[in-house]
Design an enzyme around this catalytic site. Structure first.
Site, PDB file in Angstrom:
ATOM      1  N   ASP A 141       0.834  -1.205   0.000  1.00 24.51           N
ATOM      2  CA  ASP A 141       0.000   0.000   0.000  1.00 24.51           C
ATOM      3  C   ASP A 141       0.869   1.256   0.000  1.00 24.51           C
ATOM      4  OD1 ASP A 141      -2.649   1.353   2.128  1.00 24.51           O
ATOM      5  OD2 ASP A 141      -2.334   1.437  -0.047  1.00 24.51           O
ATOM      6  N   LYS A 144       2.748   3.480  -5.707  1.00 24.30           N
ATOM      7  CA  LYS A 144       2.217   2.425  -6.607  1.00 24.30           C
ATOM      8  C   LYS A 144       3.263   1.929  -7.609  1.00 24.30           C
ATOM      9  CE  LYS A 144      -1.031   3.315  -4.007  1.00 24.30           C
ATOM     10  NZ  LYS A 144      -0.983   2.552  -2.729  1.00 24.30           N
ATOM     11  N   ASP A 169      -3.257  -3.072  -2.429  1.00 26.31           N
ATOM     12  CA  ASP A 169      -4.316  -2.074  -2.463  1.00 26.31           C
ATOM     13  C   ASP A 169      -4.205  -1.243  -3.745  1.00 26.31           C
ATOM     14  OD1 ASP A 169      -5.291   0.846  -0.511  1.00 26.31           O
ATOM     15  OD2 ASP A 169      -6.513  -0.597  -1.598  1.00 26.31           O
ATOM     16  N   ASN A 170      -5.306  -0.630  -4.165  1.00 27.72           N
ATOM     17  CA  ASN A 170      -5.314   0.374  -5.239  1.00 27.72           C
ATOM     18  C   ASN A 170      -4.932  -0.122  -6.622  1.00 27.72           C
ATOM     19  OD1 ASN A 170      -3.719   2.034  -2.654  1.00 27.72           O
ATOM     20  ND2 ASN A 170      -5.799   2.571  -3.259  1.00 27.72           N
ATOM     21  N   GLU A 199     -11.522   4.058  -0.996  1.00 29.99           N
ATOM     22  CA  GLU A 199     -11.916   4.373   0.381  1.00 29.99           C
ATOM     23  C   GLU A 199     -12.752   5.654   0.449  1.00 29.99           C
ATOM     24  OE1 GLU A 199      -8.806   3.651  -0.559  1.00 29.99           O
ATOM     25  OE2 GLU A 199      -7.384   5.176   0.014  1.00 29.99           O
TER      26      GLU A 199
HETATM   27  C1  LIG Z   1       9.341   2.979  -1.047  1.00 27.22           C
HETATM   28  C2  LIG Z   1       8.702   3.279   0.249  1.00 27.22           C
HETATM   29  N1  LIG Z   1       9.231   2.815   1.413  1.00 27.22           N
HETATM   30  C3  LIG Z   1       8.615   3.106   2.577  1.00 27.22           C
HETATM   31  N2  LIG Z   1       7.502   3.841   2.698  1.00 27.22           N
HETATM   32  C4  LIG Z   1       6.964   4.321   1.560  1.00 27.22           C
HETATM   33  C5  LIG Z   1       7.527   4.055   0.300  1.00 27.22           C
HETATM   34  N3  LIG Z   1       6.756   4.630  -0.652  1.00 27.22           N
HETATM   35  C6  LIG Z   1       5.764   5.263  -0.013  1.00 27.22           C
HETATM   36  N4  LIG Z   1       5.879   5.082   1.329  1.00 27.22           N
HETATM   37  C7  LIG Z   1       4.960   5.553   2.348  1.00 27.22           C
HETATM   38  O1  LIG Z   1       3.723   4.855   2.125  1.00 27.22           O
HETATM   39  C8  LIG Z   1       2.650   5.793   2.063  1.00 27.22           C
HETATM   40  C9  LIG Z   1       2.294   6.031   0.654  1.00 27.22           C
HETATM   41  C10 LIG Z   1       1.179   5.561   0.131  1.00 27.22           C
HETATM   42  C11 LIG Z   1       0.842   5.823  -1.307  1.00 27.22           C
HETATM   43  N5  LIG Z   1      -0.594   5.611  -1.447  1.00 27.22           N
HETATM   44  C12 LIG Z   1      -1.258   6.305  -2.350  1.00 27.22           C
HETATM   45  O2  LIG Z   1      -0.708   7.106  -3.103  1.00 27.22           O
HETATM   46  C13 LIG Z   1      -2.731   6.135  -2.376  1.00 27.22           C
HETATM   47  C14 LIG Z   1      -3.477   7.066  -3.094  1.00 27.22           C
HETATM   48  C15 LIG Z   1      -4.874   6.985  -3.149  1.00 27.22           C
HETATM   49  C16 LIG Z   1      -5.626   7.964  -3.926  1.00 27.22           C
HETATM   50  C17 LIG Z   1      -6.676   7.566  -4.750  1.00 27.22           C
HETATM   51  C18 LIG Z   1      -7.400   8.515  -5.496  1.00 27.22           C
HETATM   52  C19 LIG Z   1      -7.069   9.865  -5.397  1.00 27.22           C
HETATM   53  F1  LIG Z   1      -7.757  10.786  -6.084  1.00 27.22           F
HETATM   54  C20 LIG Z   1      -6.023  10.271  -4.557  1.00 27.22           C
HETATM   55  C21 LIG Z   1      -5.301   9.329  -3.834  1.00 27.22           C
HETATM   56  C22 LIG Z   1      -5.546   5.949  -2.460  1.00 27.22           C
HETATM   57  C23 LIG Z   1      -4.790   5.023  -1.738  1.00 27.22           C
HETATM   58  O3  LIG Z   1      -5.404   4.016  -1.044  1.00 27.22           O
HETATM   59  C24 LIG Z   1      -3.392   5.093  -1.693  1.00 27.22           C
HETATM   60  O4  LIG Z   1      -2.722   4.132  -0.994  1.00 27.22           O
HETATM   61  C25 LIG Z   1       3.178   7.057   2.715  1.00 27.22           C
HETATM   62  O5  LIG Z   1       3.037   6.965   4.109  1.00 27.22           O
HETATM   63  C26 LIG Z   1       4.626   7.037   2.254  1.00 27.22           C
HETATM   64  O6  LIG Z   1       5.457   7.808   3.097  1.00 27.22           O
HETATM   65 MG   LIG Z   2      -4.008   2.499  -0.503  1.00 24.57          MG
END
Ligand SMILES: Cc1ncnc2c1ncn2[C@@H]1O[C@H](/C=C/CNC(=O)c2cc(-c3ccc(F)cc3)cc(O)c2O)[C@@H](O)[C@H]1O
Ligand SMILES: [Mg+2]
Length: 214
Positions: A141, A144, A169-170, A199
């Site tokens: 999660d 992406k 997820d997603n 969500e």
């Molecule tokens: C390589 C690496 N290493 C360690 N931590 C890492 C990491 N890469 C990212 N992270 C961490 O994880 C989370 C990031 C989550 C990314 N999730 C999403 O982008 C996401 C977006 C939506 C979404 C959907 C429609 C929209 F219009 C806008 C947003 C829904 C979701 O459910 C998502 O998960 C965040 O806490 C980040 O610091």
């Molecule tokens: Mg997600």
């Protein structure tokens, strides 16, 4: 100073959720995200699918990639048997700090190891640093475009065994096209799509469950 959304979400948990009660922490976050501010937690609809996969698998070792505020960490950890462990990776120190407090509020800190850093750096160190042999379940999660490279890395590091489950997820929104193509076409995985909604919205999204065949 202005507060951040994760800080406001933590505040809502500390004001409304019962300490030591994971379900009340989950419910409080979902209420906050439905009525106050949307946040990218897996949410209650996909969360129920996550719950059923975890309960059916009864995993001893779980890896979560991307903790954010710890919502799915709390959902998963609350379903684990006593000696099971969940390692969750988060590279944003502010998100990690908020997640630690939310996980502690739920009373789950003894089952959860939150590791601050990038998944690509930590996956190769799982065995030597944490004595992990293989993961029974991985919940993806995080960013992406990291799902596929990290899956290949887990394969290369021998962290998956016959029967290990990847739950992503997603896979529709925002979407993970290269990852989906890989797990759905590779002879090394049995993949299944669980259709749901993004969500707290009516948009389509879903979880992909992929069993590693060894
Ligand atoms: C390589 C690496 N290493 C360690 N931590 C890492 C990491 N890469 C990212 N992270 C961490 O994880 C989370 C990031 C989550 C990314 N999730 C999403 O982008 C996401 C977006 C939506 C979404 C959907 C429609 C929209 F219009 C806008 C947003 C829904 C979701 O459910 C998502 O998960 C965040 O806490 C980040 O610091
Ligand atoms: Mg997600």
């Amino acid at each position: 100073t202005q507060s951040t959304r994760p800080q406001r979400l933590l505040g809502a948990v500390q004001q409304n959720a019962t300490r030591g009660d994971p379900r009340s922490v989950v419910k409080t976050i979902d209420q906050f995200c439905k009525h106050k501010e949307w946040a990218m937690n897996v949410g209650d609809e996909k969360g129920c699918i996550l719950d059923s996969v975890v309960s059916e698998l009864n995993p001893a070792t779980v890896l979560e990639l991307g903790t954010y505020c710890g919502y799915s960490t709390v959902r998963i950890a609350s379903l684990l048997p006593p000696h099971a462990r969940l390692i969750t990776l988060e590279f944003n120190p502010h998100f990690a700090a908020v997640a630690r407090q939310i996980i502690a509020w739920a009373g789950l800190q003894d089952k959860v190891l939150l590791v601050e850093g990038a998944s690509g750096d930590w996956i190769p160190k799982m065995k030597e640093q944490f004595g992990v042999k293989t993961f029974d379940l991985v919940f993806l999660d995080h960013w992406k475009d990291r799902y596929l490279p990290d899956t290949k890395l887990m394969e290369e590091c021998g962290l998956l065994r016959k029967g290990s489950v990847l739950l992503a997820d997603n896979v529709v929104c925002p979407g993970t096209p290269d990852y989906l193509q890989y797990v759905r076409n590779s002879p090394r995985y049995n993949s299944q799509y669980f259709r749901s909604h993004l969500e707290y919205t009516k948009a389509e999204d879903g979880l992909e469950k992929s069993v590693f065949l060894g």
